[in-house]
Design a protein around this motif. Structure first.
Motif, mmCIF file in Angstrom:
data_model
loop_
_atom_site.group_PDB
_atom_site.id
_atom_site.type_symbol
_atom_site.label_atom_id
_atom_site.label_comp_id
_atom_site.label_asym_id
_atom_site.label_seq_id
_atom_site.Cartn_x
_atom_site.Cartn_y
_atom_site.Cartn_z
ATOM 1 N N ARG A 12 0.841 -1.192 0.000
ATOM 2 C CA ARG A 12 0.000 0.000 0.000
ATOM 3 C C ARG A 12 0.874 1.239 0.000
ATOM 4 O O ARG A 12 1.796 1.359 0.810
ATOM 5 N N ALA A 17 -3.288 3.743 -2.096
ATOM 6 C CA ALA A 17 -3.548 2.817 -3.199
ATOM 7 C C ALA A 17 -2.749 1.535 -2.984
ATOM 8 O O ALA A 17 -1.643 1.550 -2.422
ATOM 9 N N TYR A 18 -3.299 0.424 -3.443
ATOM 10 C CA TYR A 18 -2.622 -0.861 -3.350
ATOM 11 C C TYR A 18 -1.948 -1.190 -4.680
ATOM 12 O O TYR A 18 -2.428 -0.803 -5.750
ATOM 13 N N ALA A 19 -0.837 -1.915 -4.614
ATOM 14 C CA ALA A 19 -0.112 -2.321 -5.813
ATOM 15 C C ALA A 19 0.093 -3.827 -5.783
ATOM 16 O O ALA A 19 0.366 -4.412 -4.726
ATOM 17 N N THR A 20 -0.036 -4.459 -6.951
ATOM 18 C CA THR A 20 0.173 -5.899 -7.035
ATOM 19 C C THR A 20 1.660 -6.209 -6.873
ATOM 20 O O THR A 20 2.518 -5.335 -7.107
ATOM 21 N N GLY A 39 -3.407 4.116 -10.524
ATOM 22 C CA GLY A 39 -3.791 2.729 -10.776
ATOM 23 C C GLY A 39 -5.020 2.610 -11.652
ATOM 24 O O GLY A 39 -5.962 3.382 -11.534
ATOM 25 N N ASN A 43 -10.789 -0.883 -8.105
ATOM 26 C CA ASN A 43 -10.689 0.008 -6.941
ATOM 27 C C ASN A 43 -9.395 0.819 -6.934
ATOM 28 O O ASN A 43 -8.873 1.170 -5.870
ATOM 29 N N ARG A 45 -6.402 -0.095 -7.926
ATOM 30 C CA ARG A 45 -5.188 -0.868 -7.657
ATOM 31 C C ARG A 45 -4.156 -0.646 -8.774
ATOM 32 O O ARG A 45 -4.491 -0.598 -9.959
ATOM 33 N N VAL A 47 -1.491 -1.897 -11.171
ATOM 34 C CA VAL A 47 -1.158 -3.184 -11.788
ATOM 35 C C VAL A 47 0.025 -3.005 -12.729
ATOM 36 O O VAL A 47 0.485 -1.891 -12.986
ATOM 37 N N THR A 93 -10.294 6.614 -4.649
ATOM 38 C CA THR A 93 -10.316 6.008 -5.978
ATOM 39 C C THR A 93 -10.902 6.968 -7.003
ATOM 40 O O THR A 93 -10.380 7.116 -8.117
#
Length: 314
Positions: A12, A17-20, A39, A43, A45, A47, A93
């Motif tokens: 995070r 934001a979250y990242a793969t 992202g 949501n 993210r 990628v 988001t």
């Protein structure tokens, strides 16, 4: 605890934001700051494609337009009474995607006034003819927005070059019109998608819109119900807004903004003056996929359908 040698950073970012894992690895190898990447995944993210598509400076850092920092803004209003409202995941988001849309999509806008007297008359007749159930309530009640969704989907199918989305190195054109419908929520909005709206009846569209809107407000939509689509509609007419331009929802190439209906003096064919129901609509286009002539053609077909609404039911 010792940090593993091949640790590519937190999942995070500081912005929430979250990242793969793959995106974190690619960003680390390319020297890209994840906190400055928008992202495009579910949501918001981050990628892998966001990393590979990110523009880079000589130092290898993605360049994303940045406004004043939180500290700079707070410093301006330190002595002004105020309330701080933390951002939830939805608002973060939305903010991220809006910045992405306005920063990366070359928008242009086309506005037209549309006569809606025939459409309103058809709606009134259709609702008057609705059968009633055992409780005495009509089986359906069509809204103006239901007709607009059907007309927009039909227009996109009649102009297939515009029923498309931008995919960076290609344009995807679709064999059906999946229409996103903006629904306002507390603290944000969501755009559930009516799949194959061009081939559905008005009553089917009406029921589906009502169901999706209710579940959207209850935060019970599945991701597959608000992702994708080939275009979208944003209707602020019920708030009395006469005309506005909507921001395209990437990767869409178009969005249609609907203003309030009104009575307006118009000149008739014989030179006399009368009053007619009219509505202003504004089409936002991504110039990479839909140029001016194509957008004008699409908007013209939509206007023709609305002014001759029998064409969507035969």
């Amino acid at each position: 605890m010792r940090t593993p040698e091949r640790n590519y950073g937190q999942a995070r970012t500081a912005g929430g934001a979250y990242a793969t894992p793959l995106a974190r690895r690619l960003a680390s190898q390319a020297g890209i700051d994840l906190s400055r990447v928008t992202g495009s995944g579910p949501n918001g993210r981050i990628v892998a494609r966001d990393i590979t598509a990110a523009p880079q400076t000589g130092a290898g850092v993605a360049t994303v337009p940045a406004g004043p920092s939180a500290e700079q803004v707070l410093a301006l209003y330190r002595d002004v009474p105020h309330e701080e409202v933390p951002l939830d995941a939805m608002r973060r988001t939305i903010a991220t995607r809006l910045v992405q849309a306005k920063s990366t999509i070359p928008h242009f806008y086309l506005t037209a006034d549309v006569d809606i007297d025939r459409l309103l008359a058809m709606r009134e007749e259709a609702n008057a003819a609705a059968p009633t159930g055992g409780d005495g309530r009509p089986a359906y009640k069509l809204s103006l927005n239901d007709f607009i969704i059907k007309a927009w989907a039909t227009a996109l199918r009649r102009i297939p070059a515009a029923n498309a989305v931008w995919a960076e190195d290609r344009i995807l054109r679709f064999a059906q019109a999946d229409i996103g419908v903006a629904v306002a929520l507390d603290g944000g909005l969501v755009t559930p998608v009516i799949r194959g709206a061009d081939s559905k009846s008005l009553t089917a569209i009406s029921g589906e819109v009502r169901d999706l809107a209710e579940r959207a407000r209850a935060r019970k939509l599945k991701p597959t119900e608000y992702q994708g689509g080939s275009s979208a509609i944003s209707n602020l007419g019920m708030y009395g807004v006469r005309e506005f331009a909507a921001i395209i929802n990437p990767p869409h190439a178009t969005i249609l903004a609907i203003g309030a209906s009104r009575r307006e003096a118009v000149e008739r064919a014989d030179g006399s003056v009368g009053f007619a129901g009219r509505m202003s609509v504004t089409l936002s286009c991504d110039h990479r996929a839909v140029d001016g002539a194509l957008g004008a053609q699409l908007l013209g077909v939509f206007r023709d359908i609305v002014e001759q609404p029998i064409s969507v039911v035969v």
